[in-house]
Write a protein that holds these residues in place. Structure first.
Motif, PDB file in Angstrom:
ATOM      1  N   VAL A 224       1.192  -1.892  -0.037  1.00 17.75           N
ATOM      2  CA  VAL A 224      -0.100   0.283  -0.543  1.00 17.75           C
ATOM      3  C   VAL A 224       0.954   0.979   0.085  1.00 17.75           C
ATOM      4  O   VAL A 224       0.201   2.330  -0.326  1.00 17.75           O
ATOM      5  CB  VAL A 224      -1.345   0.239   1.194  1.00 17.75           C
ATOM      6  N   LEU A 225       1.974   0.991   1.237  1.00 21.27           N
ATOM      7  CA  LEU A 225       2.995   2.318   0.927  1.00 21.27           C
ATOM      8  C   LEU A 225       3.654   2.341  -0.630  1.00 21.27           C
ATOM      9  O   LEU A 225       3.544   3.937  -0.894  1.00 21.27           O
ATOM     10  CB  LEU A 225       3.615   2.195   1.740  1.00 21.27           C
ATOM     11  N   ARG A 226       4.079   1.490  -1.314  1.00 20.21           N
ATOM     12  CA  ARG A 226       4.461   1.549  -2.473  1.00 20.21           C
ATOM     13  C   ARG A 226       3.447   1.691  -3.268  1.00 20.21           C
ATOM     14  O   ARG A 226       3.952   3.467  -4.453  1.00 20.21           O
ATOM     15  CB  ARG A 226       4.745   0.487  -2.926  1.00 20.21           C
TER      16      ARG A 226
ATOM     17  N   MET B 196       0.924   3.927  -2.903  1.00 24.39           N
ATOM     18  CA  MET B 196       1.198   5.538  -2.193  1.00 24.39           C
ATOM     19  C   MET B 196       2.253   6.674  -3.152  1.00 24.39           C
ATOM     20  O   MET B 196       1.751   6.971  -4.034  1.00 24.39           O
ATOM     21  CB  MET B 196       0.431   6.200  -1.240  1.00 24.39           C
ATOM     22  N   ASP B 197       3.371   5.746  -2.924  1.00 30.06           N
ATOM     23  CA  ASP B 197       4.221   6.578  -3.430  1.00 30.06           C
ATOM     24  C   ASP B 197       4.000   6.615  -5.304  1.00 30.06           C
ATOM     25  O   ASP B 197       4.484   7.879  -6.284  1.00 30.06           O
ATOM     26  CB  ASP B 197       5.261   5.952  -3.534  1.00 30.06           C
ATOM     27  N   GLU B 198       3.576   5.327  -5.824  1.00 29.96           N
ATOM     28  CA  GLU B 198       3.432   5.524  -7.010  1.00 29.96           C
ATOM     29  C   GLU B 198       2.044   6.174  -7.832  1.00 29.96           C
ATOM     30  O   GLU B 198       1.892   6.128  -8.892  1.00 29.96           O
ATOM     31  CB  GLU B 198       2.961   4.225  -7.683  1.00 29.96           C
ATOM     32  N   GLU B 199       1.630   6.691  -6.621  1.00 32.75           N
ATOM     33  CA  GLU B 199       0.559   7.807  -6.942  1.00 32.75           C
ATOM     34  C   GLU B 199      -0.380   6.874  -7.621  1.00 32.75           C
ATOM     35  O   GLU B 199      -1.891   7.169  -8.653  1.00 32.75           O
ATOM     36  CB  GLU B 199       0.572   9.480  -7.676  1.00 32.75           C
TER      37      GLU B 199
ATOM     38  N   ASP C 277      -7.872   2.092  -5.590  1.00 35.16           N
ATOM     39  CA  ASP C 277      -6.934   0.694  -5.548  1.00 35.16           C
ATOM     40  C   ASP C 277      -5.879   0.896  -4.481  1.00 35.16           C
ATOM     41  O   ASP C 277      -6.396  -0.480  -4.206  1.00 35.16           O
ATOM     42  CB  ASP C 277      -5.987   1.323  -6.405  1.00 35.16           C
ATOM     43  N   VAL C 278      -5.904   2.181  -4.139  1.00 30.39           N
ATOM     44  CA  VAL C 278      -5.296   1.825  -2.437  1.00 30.39           C
ATOM     45  C   VAL C 278      -6.238   1.065  -1.215  1.00 30.39           C
ATOM     46  O   VAL C 278      -5.810   0.814  -0.734  1.00 30.39           O
ATOM     47  CB  VAL C 278      -4.988   3.282  -1.896  1.00 30.39           C
TER      48      VAL C 278
END
Length: 90
Positions: A28-30, A32-35, A40-41
């Protein structure tokens, strides 16, 4: 509920579930980094929540089994079934 052949939940089972949850949360953190999109999140966060709920259920089941040494297997199964129902309503 996942138990061993002996009828109790092991610490290893709980740790495995928690490691899986941690991996999902890292994903999930990745995302978010990938916007990635909100949809999806949120889908992945829902999966993390479900995984944590299952880990909590295993911890509770282990506690029940540790506390009910004098109960017969049918009573323990009834308690576990009640726990399943309770966790499904939350």
């Amino acid at each position: 509920m996942t138990t061993t052949d002996e009828g109790y939940v092991t610490s290893k089972q709980i740790k495995t579930r928690l490691k899986r949850s941690a991996g999902q949360l890292d994903g999930v953190l990745r995302m978010m980094d990938e916007e990635r999109s909100c949809d999806d999140v949120l889908v992945q966060l829902s999966a993390v929540k479900s995984s944590i709920d299952k880990a909590m259920k295993l911890v509770i089941a282990r506690n029940i089994n540790n506390c009910v040494d004098n109960m017969d297997a049918v009573d323990v199964q009834n308690l576990e079934h009640s726990l399943d129902l309770l966790l499904k309503t939350k």
